[in-house]
Motif scaffolding. Structure first.
Motif, mmCIF file in Angstrom:
data_model
loop_
_atom_site.group_PDB
_atom_site.id
_atom_site.type_symbol
_atom_site.label_atom_id
_atom_site.label_comp_id
_atom_site.label_asym_id
_atom_site.label_seq_id
_atom_site.Cartn_x
_atom_site.Cartn_y
_atom_site.Cartn_z
ATOM 1 N N ALA A 57 45.547 92.467 35.627
ATOM 2 C CA ALA A 57 45.488 91.059 35.995
ATOM 3 C C ALA A 57 44.058 90.545 35.946
ATOM 4 O O ALA A 57 43.087 91.301 36.041
ATOM 5 N N LEU A 58 43.947 89.252 35.803
ATOM 6 C CA LEU A 58 42.685 88.548 35.962
ATOM 7 C C LEU A 58 42.698 87.888 37.333
ATOM 8 O O LEU A 58 43.551 87.039 37.601
ATOM 9 N N GLU A 90 58.339 79.711 22.307
ATOM 10 C CA GLU A 90 58.310 80.031 23.730
ATOM 11 C C GLU A 90 56.957 80.599 24.143
ATOM 12 O O GLU A 90 56.251 81.214 23.344
ATOM 13 N N VAL A 91 56.620 80.390 25.394
ATOM 14 C CA VAL A 91 55.451 81.019 25.986
ATOM 15 C C VAL A 91 55.886 81.673 27.289
ATOM 16 O O VAL A 91 56.734 81.135 28.015
ATOM 17 N N SER A 92 55.340 82.838 27.563
ATOM 18 C CA SER A 92 55.577 83.481 28.849
ATOM 19 C C SER A 92 54.243 83.729 29.522
ATOM 20 O O SER A 92 53.242 84.028 28.857
ATOM 21 N N PHE A 93 54.222 83.566 30.839
ATOM 22 C CA PHE A 93 53.011 83.802 31.622
ATOM 23 C C PHE A 93 53.423 84.151 33.040
ATOM 24 O O PHE A 93 54.576 83.981 33.443
ATOM 25 N N SER A 94 52.472 84.659 33.801
ATOM 26 C CA SER A 94 52.772 85.049 35.183
ATOM 27 C C SER A 94 51.553 84.824 36.054
ATOM 28 O O SER A 94 50.405 84.826 35.574
ATOM 29 N N TRP A 95 51.816 84.615 37.349
ATOM 30 C CA TRP A 95 50.731 84.490 38.315
ATOM 31 C C TRP A 95 51.191 84.935 39.698
ATOM 32 O O TRP A 95 52.383 85.012 39.983
ATOM 33 N N PRO A 99 55.188 76.998 49.451
ATOM 34 C CA PRO A 99 54.801 78.365 49.801
ATOM 35 C C PRO A 99 55.881 79.420 49.612
ATOM 36 O O PRO A 99 55.632 80.607 49.823
ATOM 37 N N GLY A 100 57.073 79.032 49.210
ATOM 38 C CA GLY A 100 58.189 79.972 49.221
ATOM 39 C C GLY A 100 58.039 81.157 48.290
ATOM 40 O O GLY A 100 58.662 82.200 48.522
ATOM 41 N N GLU A 101 57.243 81.031 47.234
ATOM 42 C CA GLU A 101 57.115 82.115 46.255
ATOM 43 C C GLU A 101 55.754 82.796 46.307
ATOM 44 O O GLU A 101 55.391 83.537 45.381
ATOM 45 N N LEU A 102 55.001 82.582 47.380
ATOM 46 C CA LEU A 102 53.700 83.221 47.522
ATOM 47 C C LEU A 102 53.841 84.732 47.682
ATOM 48 O O LEU A 102 54.903 85.247 48.034
ATOM 49 N N HIS A 103 52.738 85.444 47.414
ATOM 50 C CA HIS A 103 52.615 86.887 47.672
ATOM 51 C C HIS A 103 53.548 87.732 46.804
ATOM 52 O O HIS A 103 53.954 88.816 47.208
ATOM 53 N N ARG A 104 53.882 87.244 45.626
ATOM 54 C CA ARG A 104 54.634 88.055 44.680
ATOM 55 C C ARG A 104 54.407 87.486 43.284
ATOM 56 O O ARG A 104 54.035 86.319 43.114
ATOM 57 N N SER A 143 39.510 77.038 49.693
ATOM 58 C CA SER A 143 39.482 78.330 49.015
ATOM 59 C C SER A 143 40.840 78.597 48.384
ATOM 60 O O SER A 143 41.873 78.114 48.856
ATOM 61 N N ALA A 144 40.834 79.387 47.324
ATOM 62 C CA ALA A 144 42.084 79.788 46.672
ATOM 63 C C ALA A 144 41.857 81.114 45.964
ATOM 64 O O ALA A 144 40.763 81.383 45.467
ATOM 65 N N ARG A 145 42.911 81.933 45.923
ATOM 66 C CA ARG A 145 42.828 83.238 45.263
ATOM 67 C C ARG A 145 44.142 83.513 44.543
ATOM 68 O O ARG A 145 45.208 83.496 45.154
ATOM 69 N N THR A 146 44.033 83.754 43.235
ATOM 70 C CA THR A 146 45.211 83.910 42.394
ATOM 71 C C THR A 146 44.947 84.989 41.355
ATOM 72 O O THR A 146 43.806 85.187 40.922
#
Length: 242
Positions: free
Chosen positions: A53-54, A78-83, A172-177, A215-218
């Protein structure tokens, strides 16, 4: 006026005009792009939950991690990505000019006939070219994670209608995954701009919290482009990581 100029510079950076040399550890053509007058977000290679990951760490900061598409891709499918996002910026909104921050963005720059644009927009592009040495993309499409806007919302950037955003995660429902997304890039461009896309010239990720002074961290995974014809395989895989 300062914010408008900054926005134009960000557009030009997406076109591939940056003069900053890539660091020795840059993978597959990805490199950091600073924005004038802004503290840069820190991007670094790592792993997150077993995935390469970056990592993007923003402290009242804004900058881009970008890759040119060379040669430009005439047809997109199509494009696929994740975060993976640590938390949201409570008061941020990609639709508000004064609070326009996002914990996660995946960004695509497209070429096109700039002469078709309004005189005012062409003048903005000429100013951006004078400041940076390159003309901005004809159009920029962003996929974003917003704090409140519903998924599927299309937002026209308040500073430039040549930037449009589609909300693909909200709240916030999809945070931390890990959140894995697969999108029809050409169809989404038509949805956002009302026309067919031109050639794809750049792609980028961006985490920013400067307007909200927060602040933000991803963490970002692979960005992968697929050829539009069924079963033809990947056109380009661009992982912003090792």
């Amino acid at each position: 006026m300062h914010r408008q100029l900054l926005n134009l510079c960000a557009l030009a950076l997406l076109a591939g005009c940056a003069t900053t040399a890539p660091p020795p550890h840059a993978a597959d053509g990805w490199q950091p792009m600073a924005l004038p007058g802004k503290t840069p977000t820190r991007y670094s290679w790592t792993e997150k939950d077993g995935r390469p990951a970056l990592e993007a760490a923003s402290e009242r900061s804004a900058s881009i991690w970008r890759k040119r598409v060379e040669p430009a891709l005439a047809d997109v499918g199509e494009v696929s990505f994740s975060w993976w996002a640590q938390g949201l910026i409570p008061n941020a909104s990609v639709a508000d000019i004064d609070r326009e921050d996002a914990v996660a963005r995946v960004i695509f720059g497209f070429g096109g006939d700039i002469d078709k644009l309004s005189l005012r927009t062409r003048m903005k592009f000429e100013l951006a070219q004078a400041l940076t040495g390159e003309v901005p993309p004809y159009a920029t499409l962003m996929y974003v994670w917003d704090s409140k806007l519903p998924v599927g919302t299309v937002v026209v950037n308040p500073r430039s209608d040549r930037i449009r955003k589609i909300v693909v995660d909200s709240g916030p429902g999809e945070l931390h995954r890990w959140r894995d997304h697969r999108r029809d890039l050409a169809a989404d461009f038509r949805l956002a701009f009302g026309e067919a896309p031109g050639p794809l010239v750049s792609m980028a990720v961006m985490t920013d919290s400067d307007n909200s002074r927060a602040s933000a961290r991803t963490w970002y995974g692979v960005v992968e482009l697929k050829k539009p014809s069924a079963g033809s395989g990947a056109a380009a895989a661009a992982a912003p990581g090792p």
